[in-house]
Design a protein around this motif. Sequence first.
Motif, PDB file in Angstrom:
ATOM      1  N   SER A  95       0.842  -1.191   0.000  1.00  0.00           N
ATOM      2  CA  SER A  95       0.000   0.000   0.000  1.00  0.00           C
ATOM      3  C   SER A  95       0.876   1.239   0.000  1.00  0.00           C
ATOM      4  N   THR A  97       0.892   5.462   0.681  1.00  0.00           N
ATOM      5  CA  THR A  97       0.247   6.640   1.245  1.00  0.00           C
ATOM      6  C   THR A  97       0.776   7.857   0.500  1.00  0.00           C
ATOM      7  N   THR A 101      -3.201  10.128   1.996  1.00  0.00           N
ATOM      8  CA  THR A 101      -4.264   9.190   1.617  1.00  0.00           C
ATOM      9  C   THR A 101      -3.660   7.848   1.237  1.00  0.00           C
ATOM     10  N   ARG A 103      -3.662   3.999  -0.308  1.00  0.00           N
ATOM     11  CA  ARG A 103      -4.292   3.205  -1.362  1.00  0.00           C
ATOM     12  C   ARG A 103      -3.547   1.898  -1.509  1.00  0.00           C
ATOM     13  N   ALA A 104      -4.302   0.832  -1.724  1.00  0.00           N
ATOM     14  CA  ALA A 104      -3.699  -0.488  -1.916  1.00  0.00           C
ATOM     15  C   ALA A 104      -3.124  -0.593  -3.320  1.00  0.00           C
ATOM     16  N   GLU A 253       1.577  10.447 -10.373  1.00  0.00           N
ATOM     17  CA  GLU A 253       0.766  10.786  -9.189  1.00  0.00           C
ATOM     18  C   GLU A 253       1.645  11.148  -8.007  1.00  0.00           C
TER      19      GLU A 253
END
Length: 549
Positions: A95, A97, A101, A103-104, A253
């Motif tokens: 995962s 972060t 936030t 996310r897997a 991202e």
Amino acid sequence: MRSLTALLTATVLLAPALALAAPTFDIARFDQDVKMLADDSFEGRAPASEGEKKTIAFIEQRMKAAGLQPGGPGGRWTQDVPLLKSDIVGAPSLSLTIGGTARALTQGNEIAVRSATNGQDRVDLKNAPLVFVGYGVKAPERGWDDFKGADLKGKIMVVLVNDPDFEAKAGEAEGDFGGKAMTYYGRWTYKYEEGARQGAAGVLVIHEYAPASYGWATVKNSNTNTMFDIVRADPAAEHVPMEGWIQRDLATELFKAAGLDFETMKKAARKKDFRPVALNAAIDASYAVKAEKIVSYNVIGRLPGKTHPDETVIYSAHWDHLGVGQPDAKGDRIYNGAKDNASGIAALLELGRAFAKQPRTDRSIVFLAVTAEEKGLLGSEYYGANPVYPLATTAGLINMDNILSSGKAKDYTISGVARLGLLDMLVAEGGKLGRTYVPDPKTETGGFYRSDHFPMAKQGVPAISFKPGIDLANGGIERGKALGEEYTRDRYHQPADEWQAGWDLTNMAPDLTLLYNTGRALADSRSWPEWSADAEFKAKRDETAAARK
């Protein structure tokens, strides 16, 4: 000072002339050997598998039938190659972060992590910070240091693939990294090694098609299955706990969350004053690793020389492929590796048959089928460190990897950029056959560092890896390039690299003839091909010069 070509030509002309019949090659038999090795029953020829057992037995039987003698230690056909085998147990928990936030991440989708080969039985990273370190290069001889003393302990290095000047336009790059021609600093293997030297907890390479020279499917298939390494006294000195790749979209991202533009940072990484940049992200990774020591095998056949049996010329090819792995869109999980590299082994066997039919050469000829190329050139690395025949009196090595072309070609090449007398011999023999040597048209792929001649070159042995041409008799260069790109995109390191009925094998007889003639000329001469004065492997070769007097 006379050129290497002139010296070699003069030396070869002094060799006794032999009235030899032209070599003959059975291309239908070559085709059947490829078909057999790439059959589903061989399960993709992975080391430490039932497929390996079948492959070793097949090569031994074919070498014996060809008239070769066992060339391994103690009169055996094989050389033991101890390896560390490691697998991720189950699906890894991953995962990320980003900007607070979580996310897997799914193994094989946005990320592809390799099972640890640093000696650990599990990987547990909690909130490990990500740091962008440009190309992850430290090259003092080029005045280049991407790290600038940054403390990377416990952190994850995020790095670009290839060299700092791969995509640079005039004035953008400040390092001497060969332009489009990849240096070893551009290889992902180097970036993992440098990560270990920097004390990082992990290295994630950002995948992009052009600088990597292959697509994400190749990355996924090559990195999410069983990993191997040579058995090391201190594996942590060469490997970080977590090694892997991430997709470019995910990298974009990461940069955006840190207030950065990916393309802008890539340009910044082409400058010597680049400094590491902390990203606003951290990773959690948890997975068990099953590691065990196994023994794989190089297979070796030999024809002793009649005059100088203690001197050796080697032909090599790797027998392994990726085995059974992630399914493709059709559900196929067997990575047959027909072109890569059943074709190289079939070529090795044909050359062995041809030499066995002819009068013995002055020097010995060795036919070396190596293991674990797909896992990091491990079989050839082991042979280079534990040679069965002295490297000092090994006159040269000709490697064959993915030798099957898309038809007869006017030209031919070798992998990467090399400057050595063995290449001069290949060019001279090609000229006699009306063939044209052209420099590797895709040096940006780092081909010199990706095949089994490289570990031997590091030991100083004059070594090249032959590549078939692309200037096809049917369709010319344009068609040759298009078919090569299609193979890389749709079949390379994918289950679709399968044997095909009726494929065009018209390149094989001309290419095998060229390779036979080159090896024969070297084996029947008193020539000792040298590296050029500026080659990085010359110093290593020079250490053993006295043995060749």
